[in-house]
Design an enzyme around this catalytic site. Structure first.
Site, PDB file in Angstrom:
ATOM      1  N   GLY A 207      32.320 -22.862 -54.686  1.00 24.28           N
ATOM      2  CA  GLY A 207      30.768 -22.653 -54.409  1.00 24.28           C
ATOM      3  C   GLY A 207      29.881 -23.275 -55.559  1.00 24.28           C
ATOM      4  O   GLY A 207      28.773 -23.330 -55.422  1.00 24.28           O
TER       5      GLY A 207
ATOM      6  N   THR B  97      41.351 -18.020 -54.192  1.00 23.37           N
ATOM      7  CA  THR B  97      40.293 -17.073 -54.742  1.00 23.37           C
ATOM      8  C   THR B  97      38.727 -17.650 -54.112  1.00 23.37           C
ATOM      9  O   THR B  97      37.566 -17.329 -54.417  1.00 23.37           O
ATOM     10  CB  THR B  97      39.990 -16.961 -56.048  1.00 23.37           C
ATOM     11  OG1 THR B  97      40.450 -17.934 -56.972  1.00 23.37           O
ATOM     12  CG2 THR B  97      40.988 -15.721 -56.479  1.00 23.37           C
ATOM     13  N   GLY B  98      38.921 -18.941 -53.537  1.00 20.94           N
ATOM     14  CA  GLY B  98      37.764 -19.632 -52.836  1.00 20.94           C
ATOM     15  C   GLY B  98      36.710 -19.686 -54.125  1.00 20.94           C
ATOM     16  O   GLY B  98      36.803 -20.571 -54.960  1.00 20.94           O
ATOM     17  N   THR B  99      35.633 -18.979 -54.013  1.00 24.13           N
ATOM     18  CA  THR B  99      35.081 -18.486 -55.354  1.00 24.13           C
ATOM     19  C   THR B  99      34.011 -19.228 -55.917  1.00 24.13           C
ATOM     20  O   THR B  99      33.706 -20.456 -55.582  1.00 24.13           O
ATOM     21  CB  THR B  99      35.955 -18.287 -56.374  1.00 24.13           C
ATOM     22  OG1 THR B  99      37.081 -17.725 -56.254  1.00 24.13           O
ATOM     23  CG2 THR B  99      35.333 -18.010 -57.691  1.00 24.13           C
ATOM     24  N   THR B 100      33.039 -18.600 -56.524  1.00 24.92           N
ATOM     25  CA  THR B 100      31.972 -19.017 -57.374  1.00 24.92           C
ATOM     26  C   THR B 100      32.122 -18.403 -58.641  1.00 24.92           C
ATOM     27  O   THR B 100      31.950 -16.997 -58.513  1.00 24.92           O
ATOM     28  CB  THR B 100      30.621 -18.875 -56.597  1.00 24.92           C
ATOM     29  OG1 THR B 100      30.485 -19.231 -55.385  1.00 24.92           O
ATOM     30  CG2 THR B 100      29.624 -19.852 -57.328  1.00 24.92           C
TER      31      THR B 100
END
Lengths: 227, 277
Positions: A158, A26-29
């Site tokens: 992030g 989900t990579g994500t912030t």
């Protein structure tokens, strides 16, 4: 970056590009803020497999119970499986108690699973919600399985880019609208700089009245840069 | 009394003891001049789209073994239940077996509940099985169907994560197909437009991705009806040869001819009839 047992035996092959073999992340912030009377949670909407965006409109704010949500970051498969398991456990517990579960209980269930299987999992989760006993609460359960309550918490790839912004702009005792603006701006800044975060900003406000959800689309995001 | 524990380790299942051995063999075998056998992958372009009355699923029909086409017309749209179908990309055996197992379990479940199965149930069963095997089952699926709550479409990844979306693509040709979808998808399309869109998305995969090819299969699922169109479009018909390299009779002149009969006697003859009952 990934656990060692996920690697494939034959590596580079032009016919099957990188993103067909990489795990979905989900990579994500993600972010959550407590205010008087509830919590504001927010997340971006990008799911990546390597350099390909598998889903550009992901919903990373997952309901665990009526007034308890979790924000998911890390491996998509791991966090979806954990969230499903905890939803089941918490629902069962709530029926046994015949009352709304505590946010701390939900966070403990997440911690229990994330710590016990810490070697196999890659999951960074923020648990946030409202319960009648202690009001709005935010608990963070990062990779490794620690659990701690924080008035404001950020997570995901992030988050590194916005610690400064969050630390300098957070004030205790903000109103609901101020928290929404604060979260939206912080997420917009992270999405601007982090390649694994992007898409739309999903926000939710959890309070005694219930849950209000909204999404801020790309062209409506707060702008900071003039270049 | 339901127990609260979730993870129960089964004594059966896969044994990974040979993985280290295989890694060592992989390194040494190339020095001997051989190559290790490749699992047959479906290469593939698969996709699905939700339209006004239901879902349209599409797939190409090429199965590859390394750089060689193993099957020119394989079927990648698998039956799950009368109202649910599933396209599979990745390792051919894994997608075939996984969909069959879930189809079987879903039929039993349906008999137990007395209801038509729901797409979300199939999704849950698939994702929980794939997560249990931690990505070692190489099955990337596009699951679509129509149930009492309307049309649904899911993409399911080998590690067990799923996404519920109005249009999805998977496989090595997924980027080409997604480009077509992102350009022309609209919510609530008519059936003909949706079929054209899916056909064009698969065609983009077939003509721009080496791992996809041959024909286009479509599956249109609506409430109470399924159209399994195989093939929907034969995009790569085998051409007709314009000339022939065969030599006509009499091209080679015969100089002499000698015939020697072989005298063979039948020693023993026995007839054993086959039991064809």
């Amino acid at each position: 970056m990934f656990p060692a047992n996920v690697s494939t035996l034959n590596t580079y092959n032009d016919l099957y590009p990188d993103w067909t073999q990489r795990e979905v992340s989900t990579g994500t912030t993600i972010m959550a803020v407590e205010f008087e009377g509830g919590v504001v949670i927010g997340a971006d909407s990008r799911t990546t497999t390597g350099a390909y965006i598998a889903n550009r409109v992901t919903d990373k704010l997952t309901p665990i119970h009526e007034r308890i949500f979790c924000c998911r970051s890390g491996s998509a498969a791991d966090t979806q499986a954990i969230a499903d398991a905890v939803t089941y456990q918490l629902g069962f517990h709530s029926i046994e108690l015949d009352e709304a579960p505590l946010v701390q209980t939900a966070a403990s269930l997440f911690r229990e699973m994330c710590y016990r299987y810490r070697e196999e999992l890659m999951a960074g989760i923020i648990v946030a919600g409202w319960d009648p006993r202690r009001g709005g609460q935010v608990y963070t359960v990062p990779v490794g399985g620690m659990m701690t309550r924080q008035p404001v918490s950020v997570g995901g790839s992030g988050s590194s880019y916005i610690y400064g912004y969050v630390d300098s702009n957070y004030r205790a005792g903000m109103s609901k609208e101020e928290c929404l603006k604060f979260t939206a701006e912080a997420l917009a800044l992270a999405m601007e700089r982090d390649g694994s975060s992007g898409g739309v900003v999903r926000l939710a406000v959890i309070s005694e009245q219930g849950v209000e959800r909204q999404a801020i689309l790309g062209n409506q995001l707060p702008k900071f840069s003039t270049v | 009394m339901a127990s609260v524990s979730v993870c129960q380790y089964h004594s059966g299942g896969f044994s990974f003891e040979n993985c280290k051995r295989n890694a060592l063999l992989e390194a040494d075998i190339n020095k001997l001049g051989f190559s290790s056998p490749a699992a047959r992958k479906t290469g593939t372009t698969i996709c699905g789209v939700v339209y006004k009355d239901g879902v349209v699923l599409g797939a190409d029909t090429r199965a590859t073994e390394g750089m060689v086409v193993a099957d020119k017309n394989c079927s990648k749209i698998h039956y799950i239940s009368p109202n649910i179908y599933c396209c599979g990309a990745g390792t051919a055996a894994d997608t075939e077996m996984t969909t069959q197992i879930i189809s079987s379990n879903l039929e039993l479940h349906s008999l137990s509940t007395g209801r038509l199965p729901r797409v979300t149930t199939a999704n849950r069963m698939l994702k929980q099985m794939l997560f249990r095997y931690q990505g070692y089952i190489g099955a990337a699926l596009v699951l679509g169907g129509v149930d009492c709550n309307g049309p649904h479409l899911y993409s399911i990844y080998p590690h067990g994560s799923t996404d519920k979306l109005p249009y999805v693509t998977m496989g090595s040709g997924s980027l080409a197909a997604m480009a077509v979808f992102e350009d022309r998808y609209r919510p609530n399309m008519e059936e003909e437009e949706a079929k054209r869109l899916v056909r064009d998305a698969i065609a983009a995969g077939i003509f721009n991705d080496l791992g996809s090819g041959s024909n286009i299969d479509l599956c249109v699922i609506t409430k109470g009806n399924v159209d399994y169109l195989r093939p929907h479009d034969m995009a790569n018909k085998k051409g007709v040869r314009t000339g022939s390299y065969r030599y006509k009779h009499g091209t080679t002149g015969v100089l002499t001819k000698a015939v020697t009969p072989l005298n063979l006697e039948v020693v023993e003859e026995s007839v054993q009839t086959m039991d064809t009952s």
